[in-house]
Design an enzyme around this catalytic site. Sequence first.
Site, PDB file in Angstrom:
ATOM      1  N   ASN A  10       0.921  -0.926  -0.032  1.00  0.00           N
ATOM      2  CA  ASN A  10       0.043   0.871   0.216  1.00  0.00           C
ATOM      3  C   ASN A  10       1.260   1.410  -0.030  1.00  0.00           C
ATOM      4  OD1 ASN A  10      -1.803   2.435   0.585  1.00  0.00           O
ATOM      5  ND2 ASN A  10      -2.269   1.292   2.940  1.00  0.00           N
ATOM      6  N   LYS A  12       0.582   4.169  -0.226  1.00  0.00           N
ATOM      7  CA  LYS A  12      -0.644   5.877   0.454  1.00  0.00           C
ATOM      8  C   LYS A  12      -0.306   7.072  -0.567  1.00  0.00           C
ATOM      9  CE  LYS A  12      -0.023   3.368   4.781  1.00  0.00           C
ATOM     10  NZ  LYS A  12       0.292   3.308   6.122  1.00  0.00           N
ATOM     11  N   HIS A  96      -9.269   0.778   5.228  1.00  0.00           N
ATOM     12  CA  HIS A  96      -8.215   1.472   5.901  1.00  0.00           C
ATOM     13  C   HIS A  96      -8.490   2.182   6.973  1.00  0.00           C
ATOM     14  CE1 HIS A  96      -4.050   2.112   6.238  1.00  0.00           C
ATOM     15  NE2 HIS A  96      -3.444   1.142   5.849  1.00  0.00           N
ATOM     16  N   GLU A  98      -6.592   4.615   7.828  1.00  0.00           N
ATOM     17  CA  GLU A  98      -6.341   6.091   7.570  1.00  0.00           C
ATOM     18  C   GLU A  98      -7.286   6.792   6.838  1.00  0.00           C
ATOM     19  OE1 GLU A  98      -2.385   5.472   5.538  1.00  0.00           O
ATOM     20  OE2 GLU A  98      -1.758   5.220   7.311  1.00  0.00           O
ATOM     21  N   GLU A 166      -5.482  -5.526  10.437  1.00  0.00           N
ATOM     22  CA  GLU A 166      -3.965  -4.171  10.730  1.00  0.00           C
ATOM     23  C   GLU A 166      -4.137  -3.807  12.051  1.00  0.00           C
ATOM     24  OE1 GLU A 166      -2.260  -2.890   6.850  1.00  0.00           O
ATOM     25  OE2 GLU A 166      -4.329  -2.202   6.843  1.00  0.00           O
ATOM     26  N   GLY A 172       2.911   2.284  10.712  1.00  0.00           N
ATOM     27  CA  GLY A 172       3.698   3.157  11.154  1.00  0.00           C
ATOM     28  C   GLY A 172       4.065   2.736  11.607  1.00  0.00           C
ATOM     29  N   SER A 211       3.564  -2.363   9.815  1.00  0.00           N
ATOM     30  CA  SER A 211       4.944  -2.207   9.824  1.00  0.00           C
ATOM     31  C   SER A 211       5.766  -3.428  10.020  1.00  0.00           C
ATOM     32  CB  SER A 211       5.433  -2.290  11.517  1.00  0.00           C
ATOM     33  OG  SER A 211       5.245  -0.632  12.197  1.00  0.00           O
TER      34      SER A 211
HETATM   35  C1  PEP Z   1      -0.279  -0.295   6.226  1.00  0.00           C
HETATM   36  O1  PEP Z   1      -0.922   1.798   6.440  1.00  0.00           O
HETATM   37  O2  PEP Z   1      -1.500  -1.134   5.344  1.00  0.00           O
HETATM   38  C2  PEP Z   1       0.498  -0.611   7.022  1.00  0.00           C
HETATM   39  C3  PEP Z   1       0.380  -1.770   7.395  1.00  0.00           C
HETATM   40  O3  PEP Z   1       1.478   0.202   7.083  1.00  0.00           O
HETATM   41  P1  PEP Z   1       2.621   0.136   7.576  1.00  0.00           P
HETATM   42  O4  PEP Z   1       3.976  -1.112   7.640  1.00  0.00           O
HETATM   43  O5  PEP Z   1       4.177   1.270   6.708  1.00  0.00           O
HETATM   44  O6  PEP Z   1       3.103   0.106   9.440  1.00  0.00           O
END
Ligand code: PEP
Length: 251
Positions: A10, A12, A96, A98, A166, A172, A211
């Site tokens: 992803n 973003k 998601h 976000e 998630e 992040g 992460s």
């Molecule tokens: C995400 O936003 O889907 C995600 C898993 O981000 P990160 O891997 O940067 O934690």
Amino acid sequence: MKPKALVAGNWKMNGLASSQAELEALTHYLKDGAKADCDVLICPPFTLLSVFANAASDDIAIGAQDCHTQTSGAHTGDISAEMIKDAGAAFVIVGHSERRADHGESSVLVQEKAKAVHAQGLQAIVCVGETESDRDSGNTLTVVLGQVEASIPDEVTPENTVVAYEPVWAIGTGRTPTVEDVAEVHTAIREALVQRFGDAGNEFRILYGGSVKPSNARELMSADNVNGALVGGASLKASDFNGIIDAYRNR
Ligand code: PEP
């Protein structure tokens, strides 16, 4: 049978025309490296969808990060699943965290978006996950299973829907749950899917996201009922993303 794993990136709000170099590098890793026993997906920003869909080899699927519930109309700034399909993409991420946090998206809306994705014959990646305060107050499973129930439409199949767990506090941040914690949530999601969809519930892919990086991918991907990863930051560089895909190479 265990579902085939999916490693999804992803991007973003990252990526310019020059980022096609990363797609090309990933193509080379997948072609020249040891064969990976997983599907690979990149979800760039909308602006790069058709460029990436045209440039990607058969080894890499392309997806979008969101869509509107409607097919067309007066929705300034929005993109429909039909447009995403027209651009050559095969997947759409919906729900998601976000989007849930920044745009106030509810599970009811996420379900409508998933239906819009399915109506175009595309696959929806439905994201769920608890906040840190949900976890601290012992509500992880209640929150996650509630989102699974409310965000996933009744008519789904393992062919058109992927679930991504998630934990919001892991996205992040460089922090991850333990493998045991990941397994607990994924197994609870699996059980909920089986309860709702019968045997087909065993065939849905359930991705872990938060992460994931080359150094922890193999361990996280080994947890029960984890069928791949949804990767944010570490998907932007082909070498890092390929290091995560390594979790599905025999070494
Ligand atoms: C995400 O936003 O889907 C995600 C898993 O981000 P990160 O891997 O940067 O934690």
